[in-house]
Design a protein around this motif. Structure first.
Motif, mmCIF file in Angstrom:
data_model
loop_
_atom_site.group_PDB
_atom_site.id
_atom_site.type_symbol
_atom_site.label_atom_id
_atom_site.label_comp_id
_atom_site.label_asym_id
_atom_site.label_seq_id
_atom_site.Cartn_x
_atom_site.Cartn_y
_atom_site.Cartn_z
ATOM 1 N N ALA A 1 1.016 -1.063 -0.079
ATOM 2 C CA ALA A 1 0.010 -0.021 -0.089
ATOM 3 C C ALA A 1 0.830 1.309 -0.140
ATOM 4 C CB ALA A 1 -1.010 -0.130 1.180
ATOM 5 N N SER A 2 2.073 1.037 -0.420
ATOM 6 C CA SER A 2 3.023 2.364 -0.258
ATOM 7 C C SER A 2 2.767 3.313 -1.370
ATOM 8 C CB SER A 2 4.592 1.794 -0.233
ATOM 9 O OG SER A 2 4.623 1.257 -1.736
ATOM 10 N N GLY A 3 2.089 2.767 -2.737
ATOM 11 C CA GLY A 3 1.981 3.752 -3.600
ATOM 12 C C GLY A 3 0.595 4.543 -3.531
ATOM 13 N N GLN A 4 0.689 5.742 -4.086
ATOM 14 C CA GLN A 4 -0.814 6.468 -4.268
ATOM 15 C C GLN A 4 -1.395 6.778 -5.726
ATOM 16 O OE1 GLN A 4 -2.236 7.696 -1.229
ATOM 17 N NE2 GLN A 4 -0.797 6.227 -0.183
ATOM 18 N N ASP A 5 -0.925 5.847 -6.419
ATOM 19 C CA ASP A 5 -1.369 5.952 -7.882
ATOM 20 C C ASP A 5 -1.876 4.353 -8.390
ATOM 21 O OD1 ASP A 5 -2.125 6.211 -10.358
ATOM 22 O OD2 ASP A 5 -0.055 7.168 -10.932
ATOM 23 N N PRO A 6 -3.158 4.517 -8.289
ATOM 24 C CA PRO A 6 -3.692 2.900 -8.482
ATOM 25 C C PRO A 6 -3.808 2.727 -10.009
ATOM 26 C CG PRO A 6 -5.450 4.405 -7.914
ATOM 27 C CD PRO A 6 -4.486 5.471 -7.597
ATOM 28 N N PHE A 7 -3.724 3.798 -10.763
ATOM 29 C CA PHE A 7 -3.566 3.507 -12.230
ATOM 30 C C PHE A 7 -2.206 3.065 -12.623
ATOM 31 C CE2 PHE A 7 -6.895 6.781 -11.489
ATOM 32 C CZ PHE A 7 -7.867 6.285 -12.143
ATOM 33 N N ALA A 8 -1.181 3.433 -12.160
ATOM 34 C CA ALA A 8 0.030 3.025 -12.292
ATOM 35 C C ALA A 8 0.408 1.664 -11.849
ATOM 36 C CB ALA A 8 1.300 3.737 -11.691
ATOM 37 N N LEU A 9 -0.353 1.205 -10.819
ATOM 38 C CA LEU A 9 -0.418 -0.236 -10.260
ATOM 39 C C LEU A 9 -0.935 -1.150 -11.061
ATOM 40 C CD1 LEU A 9 0.207 -2.498 -8.302
ATOM 41 C CD2 LEU A 9 -1.688 -1.637 -6.906
ATOM 42 N N GLY B 1 -1.720 -0.374 -14.420
ATOM 43 C CA GLY B 1 -0.832 -0.668 -15.388
ATOM 44 C C GLY B 1 0.158 -1.565 -15.560
ATOM 45 N N ARG B 2 0.869 -1.996 -14.359
ATOM 46 C CA ARG B 2 2.037 -2.873 -13.998
ATOM 47 C C ARG B 2 1.264 -4.058 -14.187
ATOM 48 N NH1 ARG B 2 3.688 0.933 -10.434
ATOM 49 N NH2 ARG B 2 3.039 -0.174 -8.654
ATOM 50 N N TRP B 3 -0.076 -4.489 -13.324
ATOM 51 C CA TRP B 3 -0.684 -5.573 -13.449
ATOM 52 C C TRP B 3 -1.095 -5.766 -14.742
ATOM 53 C CZ3 TRP B 3 -3.750 -7.241 -8.589
ATOM 54 C CH2 TRP B 3 -2.894 -7.282 -7.341
ATOM 55 N N MET B 4 -1.450 -5.163 -15.586
ATOM 56 C CA MET B 4 -2.116 -5.193 -16.921
ATOM 57 C C MET B 4 -0.903 -5.977 -17.945
ATOM 58 S SD MET B 4 -4.565 -5.690 -19.222
ATOM 59 C CE MET B 4 -6.009 -4.797 -18.549
ATOM 60 N N GLU B 5 0.074 -5.004 -17.769
ATOM 61 C CA GLU B 5 1.431 -5.613 -18.594
ATOM 62 C C GLU B 5 1.574 -7.220 -18.102
ATOM 63 O OE1 GLU B 5 4.686 -3.125 -17.950
ATOM 64 O OE2 GLU B 5 3.743 -1.478 -19.000
ATOM 65 N N ALA B 6 1.589 -7.591 -16.927
ATOM 66 C CA ALA B 6 1.720 -8.868 -16.313
ATOM 67 C C ALA B 6 0.762 -9.841 -17.071
ATOM 68 C CB ALA B 6 1.903 -8.965 -14.811
ATOM 69 N N ALA B 7 -0.465 -9.338 -16.920
ATOM 70 C CA ALA B 7 -1.443 -10.330 -17.578
ATOM 71 C C ALA B 7 -1.354 -10.508 -19.016
ATOM 72 C CB ALA B 7 -2.919 -9.366 -17.360
ATOM 73 N N GLU B 8 -0.958 -9.335 -19.638
ATOM 74 C CA GLU B 8 -0.664 -9.501 -21.257
ATOM 75 C C GLU B 8 0.408 -10.500 -21.506
ATOM 76 O OE1 GLU B 8 -1.913 -5.055 -22.483
ATOM 77 O OE2 GLU B 8 0.067 -5.274 -22.100
#
Length: 200
Positions: free
Chosen positions: A8-16, A18-25
């Motif tokens: 929970a350290s980051g404050q940008d859910p869209f960046a997170l 994006g990283r998860w979507m890249e992993a899913a792709e």
């Protein structure tokens, strides 16, 4: 027990996201951008179906549909929705809840122009969600629209466009050992976000 990678350290859910979507792709064999879209009808009955995410940024999550379809009519009447991404191969999911807005015409035009021509024809041929007397009737409509737009660009149908889900709540879930999953929720507060952990 090893701590999951989600924190929970980051404050940008869209960046997170994006990283998860890249992993899913990279890991999901089919349609990593598939998401369950839940809407509600005039009678209060919920309705869910799978659609494809076509774009996302800090403004929200975008998908396209026939506005005269069941989901289109429900969203125009009650502009609120929930989304669910489930990436089984990664043992992750993301839940999104928020208000819904229509995308601008120029944005819809640009996306429609990027679609394969046969998909453009299909958008004209299909009376989405309405009764179909036979497969042959659909094929006849496709053939008629193919002939009508045999030359030049296929214009975007006036009833076909996009919706943007503007999230108020985003939850990231990651599987943990012994059902001790990690759940972190982002809550929108104006232009910023707050986070909290949830029990599994």
């Amino acid at each position: 027990m090893t701590e999951p990678s989600l924190d929970a350290s980051g404050q940008d859910p869209f960046a997170l996201f994006g990283r998860w979507m890249e992993a899913a792709e990279d890991k999901e064999p089919n349609d990593p951008n598939a998401m369950c879209l839940a809407t509600v009808g005039a009678d209060g009955m919920p309705s869910a179906r799978m659609v494809l995410l076509k774009d996302f940024d800090s403004q929200g999550f975008v998908f396209y549909t026939n506005y005269e379809s069941r989901k289109g009519e429900q969203l125009l009447q009650t502009p609120k929705a929930a989304l669910l991404f489930h990436w089984k191969s990664l043992r992750r999911q993301v839940r999104i809840e928020g208000d819904v807005e229509q995308v601008p015409a120029e944005e819809a035009d640009a996306y429609f122009a990027s679609r394969p021509r046969q998909s453009q024809i299909g958008a004209w041929a299909s009376d989405q969600s309405r009764p179909l007397e036979s497969r042959y009737a659909l094929e006849k409509r496709v053939a008629a629209m193919t002939a009508k737009y045999a030359v030049g660009k296929v214009p975007r149908p006036p009833h076909w466009s996009g919706f943007r889900v503007v999230p108020q709540r985003i939850e990231f879930w990651e599987e943990g050992a012994f059902r001790l999953h990690t759940r972190i929720v982002y809550h929108r507060e104006g232009e910023s976000w707050t986070t909290e952990r949830l029990y599994p």
